[in-house]
Enzyme design. Structure first.
Site, mmCIF file in Angstrom:
data_model
loop_
_atom_site.group_PDB
_atom_site.id
_atom_site.type_symbol
_atom_site.label_atom_id
_atom_site.label_comp_id
_atom_site.label_asym_id
_atom_site.label_seq_id
_atom_site.Cartn_x
_atom_site.Cartn_y
_atom_site.Cartn_z
ATOM 1 C CB SER A 41 -44.377 -28.022 -0.665
ATOM 2 O OG SER A 41 -43.590 -27.728 0.474
ATOM 3 C CB SER A 78 -42.713 -26.429 3.492
ATOM 4 O OG SER A 78 -41.492 -27.012 3.104
ATOM 5 C CE LYS A 131 -33.694 -25.977 -2.486
ATOM 6 N NZ LYS A 131 -33.198 -27.128 -1.727
ATOM 7 C CD GLU A 185 -18.296 -18.471 5.598
ATOM 8 O OE1 GLU A 185 -18.691 -18.931 6.693
ATOM 9 O OE2 GLU A 185 -17.125 -18.562 5.187
ATOM 10 C CG ASP A 225 -31.465 -27.349 1.575
ATOM 11 O OD1 ASP A 225 -32.547 -27.526 2.166
ATOM 12 O OD2 ASP A 225 -31.393 -26.893 0.409
ATOM 13 N N GLY A 258 -26.482 -28.937 -7.527
ATOM 14 C CA GLY A 258 -26.863 -27.998 -6.482
ATOM 15 C C GLY A 258 -27.083 -28.662 -5.134
ATOM 16 N NE ARG A 272 -24.671 -38.149 -15.773
ATOM 17 C CZ ARG A 272 -25.922 -37.853 -16.082
ATOM 18 N NH1 ARG A 272 -26.747 -38.817 -16.456
ATOM 19 N NH2 ARG A 272 -26.383 -36.617 -16.009
HETATM 20 P P1 ATR Z 1 -29.743 -30.780 -8.175
HETATM 21 O O1 ATR Z 1 -29.956 -29.314 -7.977
HETATM 22 O O2 ATR Z 1 -30.923 -31.639 -7.800
HETATM 23 O O3 ATR Z 1 -28.455 -31.274 -7.576
HETATM 24 P P2 ATR Z 1 -28.465 -30.718 -10.735
HETATM 25 O O4 ATR Z 1 -27.691 -29.508 -10.334
HETATM 26 O O5 ATR Z 1 -29.035 -30.812 -12.099
HETATM 27 O O6 ATR Z 1 -29.679 -30.965 -9.761
HETATM 28 O O7 ATR Z 1 -27.515 -31.985 -10.479
HETATM 29 C C1 ATR Z 1 -27.946 -33.280 -10.678
HETATM 30 C C2 ATR Z 1 -26.846 -34.241 -10.209
HETATM 31 O O8 ATR Z 1 -27.297 -35.586 -10.402
HETATM 32 C C3 ATR Z 1 -25.553 -34.124 -10.996
HETATM 33 O O9 ATR Z 1 -24.472 -34.472 -10.166
HETATM 34 C C4 ATR Z 1 -25.771 -35.158 -12.093
HETATM 35 O O10 ATR Z 1 -24.573 -35.652 -12.672
HETATM 36 P P3 ATR Z 1 -23.892 -34.863 -13.912
HETATM 37 O O11 ATR Z 1 -23.145 -33.721 -13.299
HETATM 38 O O12 ATR Z 1 -23.021 -35.861 -14.543
HETATM 39 O O13 ATR Z 1 -25.047 -34.421 -14.798
HETATM 40 C C5 ATR Z 1 -26.417 -36.245 -11.298
HETATM 41 N N1 ATR Z 1 -27.179 -37.158 -12.180
HETATM 42 C C6 ATR Z 1 -28.297 -36.865 -12.861
HETATM 43 N N2 ATR Z 1 -28.739 -37.943 -13.553
HETATM 44 C C7 ATR Z 1 -27.843 -38.931 -13.293
HETATM 45 C C8 ATR Z 1 -27.743 -40.310 -13.707
HETATM 46 N N3 ATR Z 1 -28.648 -40.875 -14.518
HETATM 47 N N4 ATR Z 1 -26.698 -41.043 -13.214
HETATM 48 C C9 ATR Z 1 -25.807 -40.477 -12.381
HETATM 49 N N5 ATR Z 1 -25.845 -39.191 -11.967
HETATM 50 C C10 ATR Z 1 -26.850 -38.431 -12.418
#
Ligand code: ATR
Length: 291
Positions: free
Chosen positions: A34, A36, A85, A97, A121, A149, A171
């Site tokens: 990190s 930070s 988080k 909020e 963020d 997230g 996706r």
């Molecule tokens: P974070 O907290 O980093 O956002 P997450 O909640 O696991 O992690 O979300 C990952 C995001 O990246 C999701 O939108 C995921 O798409 P899905 O909802 O379809 O899983 C997206 N993501 C992860 N791998 C991907 C890939 N190879 N191609 C496109 N989108 C991807």
């Protein structure tokens, strides 16, 4: 004068009182990488504050205990990074909020014996886009890639800037639809599948998928990479390289998320200590450090 991890005050010529420094940490797993602590150390130097900001590695199933222990031992505040988080929001006695809306917290503070959560963020992203990169979000057409997230955390602050349109493309389209539904009252937000993104043009594309951090390919139609569109990856450093290189090859301006990291830290510092540090030199220093 000896140093024992405290602030020294020379009260009289031979009497020295040492007060404990205000303690902060970033909690994560992993967390040793990190930036930070270095960012906050620079903020504190700049403002003449004496603070102690370190890292706290929590076991994957032990966030709540680690955080509670830190605060019970006098810790003043914590930033929270992956994968905790959501746990941070759950742990808190109260939440701002924007943290409740994001469903996640990257900020905790002990106030009057209560642990309060917030999420800086989104405001960090907006500050980087508008202040550091000079982009106008009001009236812009924005494409937000991802519905996890990271995307959720920045939606309300982005919509708060009154864009003309914000398309969440994911996706798994149901997740994008759920998110769009959740934030509909906040602005013109809509959902799309990653392979069915509307082709009427965007001013800004924000990559909030986890593909950069995981080093996975992100399959996107070439038509999105159009000159005049700004590409932003919320990851920073080498992780963001592929997305940025692809954008720049097509003549686009592009940035990684290092500025967002520094700006969310500045916002955290302000919430903890009542003063907002300058970020320009810190961002330049961090840029050099990760180069
Ligand atoms: P974070 O907290 O980093 O956002 P997450 O909640 O696991 O992690 O979300 C990952 C995001 O990246 C999701 O939108 C995921 O798409 P899905 O909802 O379809 O899983 C997206 N993501 C992860 N791998 C991907 C890939 N190879 N191609 C496109 N989108 C991807």
């Amino acid at each position: 004068m000896n140093y024992h991890g405290g602030r020294f005050f020379r009260v009289a010529s031979r009497i020295v009182i040492s007060l404990p420094m205000d303690r902060y940490v970033v909690i994560g797993n992993p967390v040793s990488h990190s930036l930070s602590p270095a960012i906050h150390a620079q903020f504190a130097r700049e403002l003449g504050d004496a603070i102690d900001y370190g890292t706290l590695l929590a076991p994957l199933d032990g966030f709540a205990a680690a955080a509670a222990n830190f605060f019970s031992q006098g810790g003043r505040g914590a930033n929270v990074t992956l994968p905790f988080k959501l746990d941070a929001l759950r742990l808190a006695d109260g939440a701002a909020e924007r943290a409740a809306l994001a469903g996640a917290a990257n900020f905790l503070a002990l106030r009057s014996g209560r642990i309060e959560a917030d999420n800086t963020d989104g405001i960090g992203l907006v500050a980087d886009l508008t202040r550091n990169l000079g982009l106008e979000i009001r009236g812009a057409r924005i494409l937000l890639l991802g519905a996890g997230g990271a995307a959720r955390g920045v939606l309300a602050p982005l919509l708060g800037q009154a864009p003309a349109r914000l398309v969440i493309a994911n996706r798994t389209p149901e997740r994008a639809r759920e998110l769009a539904q959740h934030f509909l009252s906040r602005g013109p937000v809509e959902a799309a599948a990653l392979d069915r993104i509307p082709d009427d043009g965007f001013d800004l594309i924000v990559n909030a998928t986890s593909t950069s951090v995981r080093g996975e390919p992100l399959l996107l139609p070439d038509r999105l990479f159009a000159e005049g569109t700004f590409a932003y990856d919320m990851a920073y450093g080498p992780a963001a390289k592929a997305f940025l290189a692809r954008s720049r090859e097509r003549g686009m301006q592009a940035s990684d998320g290092l500025g967002m990291l520094v700006e969310q830290a500045a916002e955290s510092y302000l919430l903890w200590r009542g003063r907002r540090p300058q970020t320009r030199d810190v961002l330049a220093g961090m840029r050099e450090q990760i180069a």
